[in-house]
Design a protein around this motif. Structure first.
Motif: not given
Length: 161
Positions: A131-157
């Protein structure tokens, strides 16, 4: 020989495997919780007569809901999907199990959970950590969060690299 110790300790300090550790802990806890759920499903007929219904539901329906939610939470914890939310129900369940164990009603607990004293406390500690630490980067939570927080500037880079 000093190079070995230097690499062992200094490398360990600078490079942690926290994401891999969280994955292992999620998988281990999920499997442990799944085996508990499977044990309850296999002994369903023996457990239901000693099980009290909750929220006005019959013991059969209550036990079915309990097992279904345990199964869903265990799978979500292993996948790292809605991890912090998925940990809340098992955390409450283990708090209730520990309370029942400590309150001398061990016959129902032995049949339902087959816990020894302290066993739910282990789960409580793991669930509070998750509950305190979260699931980490090897998780669906991280993949979903990375997908939705990706900005157009990140894609251009990424495209220019």
């Amino acid at each position: 020989m000093t190079g070995f110790f230097k690499n062992l300790f200094l490398y360990s300090v600078g490079h942690t495997y926290s994401n891999l550790s969280r994955l292992f802990l999620r998988l281990f806890t999920g499997i442990m919780f799944l085996q508990l759920c499977i044990r309850q499903m296999l002994n369903f007929d023996a457990i239901v007569p000693n099980f009290q219904g909750f929220m006005g539901l019959s013991p059969e329906v209550s036990m079915t809901v309990l097992v279904a939610v345990e199964l869903l939470c265990a799978v979500c914890i292993m996948l790292g999907l809605l991890t912090r939310l998925s940990v809340l129900f098992p955390l409450v369940l283990m708090l209730v199990a520990e309370d029942v164990i400590l309150s001398s009603q061990t016959s129902m607990t032995d049949q339902l959970f087959n816990f020894q004293p302290g066993y739910p406390v282990m789960f409580i500690g793991i669930f509070v950590f998750m509950l305190l630490s979260g699931p980490g980067k090897i998780s669906l939570d991280y993949i979903i969060a990375a997908h939705f927080t990706e900005t157009p500037a990140d894609e251009a880079t990424i495209d220019n690299a």
